[in-house]
Design an enzyme around this catalytic site. Structure first.
Site, short mmCIF file in Angstrom:
data_model
loop_
_atom_site.label_atom_id
_atom_site.label_comp_id
_atom_site.label_asym_id
_atom_site.label_seq_id
_atom_site.Cartn_x
_atom_site.Cartn_y
_atom_site.Cartn_z
N ILE A 164 44.28 52.98 52.66
CA ILE A 164 43.98 53.85 53.00
C ILE A 164 44.83 55.36 53.23
CG2 ILE A 164 42.78 55.01 55.47
CD1 ILE A 164 41.66 52.42 55.78
N GLU A 204 42.08 33.66 55.94
CA GLU A 204 43.37 32.28 55.53
C GLU A 204 42.91 31.50 56.11
OE1 GLU A 204 46.38 33.52 53.90
OE2 GLU A 204 45.92 36.18 54.34
N LYS A 255 53.62 44.29 57.09
CA LYS A 255 53.75 45.16 58.81
C LYS A 255 54.55 44.46 59.48
CE LYS A 255 50.28 42.56 57.42
NZ LYS A 255 50.25 42.39 56.14
N VAL A 309 48.84 41.08 45.96
CA VAL A 309 48.74 42.38 45.42
C VAL A 309 50.47 42.64 44.32
CG1 VAL A 309 50.01 44.76 46.70
CG2 VAL A 309 48.54 42.61 48.06
N GLY A 367 43.76 43.64 50.40
CA GLY A 367 43.24 43.02 48.86
C GLY A 367 44.21 43.40 48.03
N LYS A 412 50.21 46.31 63.02
CA LYS A 412 49.75 47.24 62.31
C LYS A 412 49.79 48.43 63.37
CE LYS A 412 47.63 45.30 58.68
NZ LYS A 412 46.42 44.40 58.32
N GLY A 468 37.34 32.48 51.35
CA GLY A 468 38.49 33.30 50.11
C GLY A 468 38.77 33.96 51.27
N ALA A 485 60.85 39.28 40.73
CA ALA A 485 60.43 37.09 41.87
C ALA A 485 59.96 36.85 42.56
CB ALA A 485 62.26 37.98 42.54
N VAL A 498 49.59 49.56 56.70
CA VAL A 498 48.78 49.88 57.89
C VAL A 498 47.50 50.12 56.94
CG1 VAL A 498 48.01 50.95 59.68
CG2 VAL A 498 50.37 50.44 59.53
N1 HSE Z 1 44.96 39.97 56.24
C1 HSE Z 1 44.07 41.25 56.90
C2 HSE Z 1 43.24 41.69 57.23
C3 HSE Z 1 44.64 41.84 55.71
O1 HSE Z 1 42.24 41.08 57.15
O2 HSE Z 1 42.76 42.85 57.22
C4 HSE Z 1 46.88 41.92 55.63
O3 HSE Z 1 46.89 42.89 56.40
#
Ligand code: HSE
Length: 437
Positions: free
Chosen positions: A136, A190, A105, A14, A302, A205, A187, A43, A132
Site C-alpha cells: 500500500i 509463521e 519496520k 520479498v 507477501g 508499524k 503457510g 547477499a 508499513v
Molecule cells: N507478518 C506480517 C503480517 C507481515 O502478518 O501482516 C509482515 O509485516
C-alpha cells in the site's frame, strides 16, 4: 543508458520478489526511469536454497558487508529483517553515502532515530515504503501528497495474520487456536506466530506511522500492546449482536499533552470503513485537518506486494540520484531539528467506551453487586445482555459502557473479580466509535 547498481541484502520471500520485478518488468522500469537498474550483488546466509527465481551465481555472496562496502553499488536494499545484522549494515551503507531501501519496520521502530541521524549526517537517503502496509503506497503519500495537513488520528489494520484469523473467527465461528493451527499449516501464519498475534509487528508499524504523521519519534516501550490470543468466539458473537466487529487495531491520536499509541483488539461499528477489511488485507485511515479522513486498503504483506513497494522506492531513489536531488525530503518528512518529543500517554488515561463480559453464577444479587461496583467508580452502563441460563448455573453477562476512564474500569474489574461470584476473569474490549456515545 545510465545504469544504477543495486545490492540486495536478504534473498528471502520479498528479496525473491524484488529480483522477479527487476527481471520481468525491466523494460517498463527503464521506460519510467530513463535508466536501467542492474542487480549487482545478492547477499544471504544461504545462497543455495531454491527461491523460484534464478540469479547469476556470480552475484551471490554470504558476505553482506562486501555489498555495503562495494563502491560500485548505488542503492542497498535491506530485506534481512530483524535488528541486529540489519542495523549495523544499514548504518554502514548510510555512512558510505549509499541510498538505502528497507522494509524493516522493527529496525525503524527501535533504531529509527540513530538511522535517520546517520542518513542526515552523510547526506544519504533512506526509503521504507514496504515497512508499513506492504504494497500500500501510504508512506510517500503521507510524506509528500498529504504534507499540507496536520494529522490528529491514525487507525490501522496492520497485520494480515491477525486480520485473517479474526475474519475466520467472525465469519465461520471458528476458535482462535483452530484457525491459527490451520493458518500455520497453510503457510499464512509463521511457525512462531508471537510477533504477529501478540501485536508486536503491528506496534512496530504504528511507531513508524507516528513518526510520519506527528513528527514524533515515540519511545517504543511506551506503546500499549495487546494481541488477539485471548479473543474468544463468544465475544465476536456478542460484538455482532451490538453491531460491531472485532479487529486488531493500531490507534494513535495526537494531543497537546501527549500521544495515544495503542494496539489492541477493538470493537468497530460494522459500518466503519475498516470493519469490512477482511482476510490478509491491511488498511490504514489517517485524518488530516484539511483533507479529512483518507483510507487505504491493500495487501500488507507477501512476496509480490511488498516487492512492489520496495522496487517503487528503488525507482524513487534512482530518480533522485539522476536529478542530483538527494535529501529533497527528510526521512520522516519533518526536518530533524523540529521533531517533537511528546510523551506517549499511559493507557490508564484512555477515555472511551468499553465492552465488558462477566462469567457469573446466576443467582440473586450478582448483577446488583457488579453494577454497584461499576457505579462507585463512576462507570455508567449504556446497554446490557444476560444470556438465558441453560443447564449450567454460569451465564455470560455483557455490558457496554458510556465514556469512562480506563483506570476506573480496570480498578472496577479488579474488585469485581475479587468480590463477586465470577467464574472466569472478566473480559474488557475497547470500542472505537468516533464519539457516538
Ligand atoms: N507478518 C506480517 C503480517 C507481515 O502478518 O501482516 C509482515 O509485516
Amino acid at each position: 543508458m545510465k545504469e544504477f547498481k543495486v545490492g540486495l541484502l536478504g534473498f528471502g520471500t520479498v528479496g525473491a520478489g524484488v529480483v522477479e520485478i527487476l527481471r520481468d518488468n525491466k523494460s517498463l522500469l527503464e521506460k519510467r526511469l530513463g535508466a536501467s537498474l542492474r542487480l549487482a550483488q545478492v547477499a544471504d546466509l544461504d545462497v543455495f536454497r531454491d527461491r523460484g527465481v534464478t540469479v547469476d551465481p556470480s552475484l551471490l555472496t554470504t558476505d553482506a558487508e562486501s555489498v555495503v562496502d562495494n563502491p560500485e553499488i548505488d542503492i542497498v536494499v535491506e530485506l534481512i529483517g530483524g535488528c541486529e545484522a540489519a542495523r549495523s549494515l544499514v548504518l554502514k551503507a548510510l555512512a558510505n553515502g549509499k541510498t538505502v531501501v528497507t522494509a524493516n519496520k522493527a529496525l525503524l521502530a527501535l533504531h529509527g532515530r540513530e538511522i535517520y541521524e546517520e542518513a542526515t549526517r552523510n547526506g544519504a537517503e533512506i526509503f521504507f515504503e514496504g515497512a508499513v502496509g506492504g504494497g500500500i503506497p501510504l508512506i510517500t503519500a503521507i510524506k509528500e501528497n498529504l504534507c499540507a495537513n496536520r494529522f490528529h488520528t491514525i487507525l490501522g489494520i496492520l497485520n494480515g495474520t491477525c486480520n485473517y484469523i479474526l475474519t475466520r473467527m467472525t465469519h465461520n465461528g471458528e476458535g482462535f487456536d483452530a484457525v491459527l493451527k490451520d493458518a500455520q499449516e497453510k503457510g499464512f501464519a509463521e511457525a512462531d506466530p508471537t510477533f504477529d498475534v501478540e501485536g508486536i509487528d503491528t506496534a512496530h508499524k504504528l511507531a513508524v506511522l507516528i513518526g510520519l504523521c506527528f513528527g514524533n519519534l515515540p519511545d517504543f516501550a511506551k506503546i500499549y500492546v495487546e494481541g488477539i490470543s485471548r479473543i474468544s468466539s463468544i465475544d465476536i458473537e456478542f460484538a455482532r449482536q451490538f453491531g460491531y466487529v472485532i479487529k486488531l487495531l493500531a490507534i494513535s491520536k495526537w494531543g497537546k499533552d501527549g500521544i495515544e499509541a495503542r494496539i489492541h483488539p477493538t470493537m468497530l461499528p460494522v459500518d466503519h470503513p475498516l470493519a469490512a477489511v477482511d482476510g490478509v488485507f491491511n488498511a490504514v485511515e489517517v485524518v488530516g485537518d484539511f483533507v479529512g479522513p483518507v483510507t487505504w486498503i491493500g495487501q500488507g504483506a507477501g512476496r509480490k506486494a511488498t516487492a512492489s513497494a520496495v522496487v517503487g522506492d528503488v525507482i524513487q531513489a534512482a530518480r533522485n540520484l539522476m536529478a542530483g536531488t538527494r535529501r529533497r525530503t527528510a526521512p520522516l518528512g519533518y526536518l530533524a531539528d523540529v521533531m517533537e518529543n511528546l510523551p506517549i500517554k499511559s493507557i490508564d488515561k484512555l477515555i472511551g467506551q468499553f465492552y465488558l463480559r462477566f462469567s457469573v453464577i446466576d443467582r440473586p444479587g450478582v448483577l446488583g453487586k457488579i453494577s454497584t461496583i461499576l457505579g462507585e467508580k463512576g462507570i455508567s452502563i449504556a446497554s446490557m445482555i444476560q444470556m438465558k441460563r441453560k443447564a449450567e448455573a454460569r451465564v455470560p453477562v455483557v455490558m457496554m459502557t458510556h465514556q469512562c476512564c480506563e483506570a476506573d474500569i480496570r480498578a472496577a474489574l479488579k474488585r469485581i473479580d475479587a468480590e463477586v461470584e465470577i467464574c472466569d476473569p472478566s473480559v474488557l474490549i475497547r470500542i472505537e466509535d468516533n464519539g457516538r456515545d
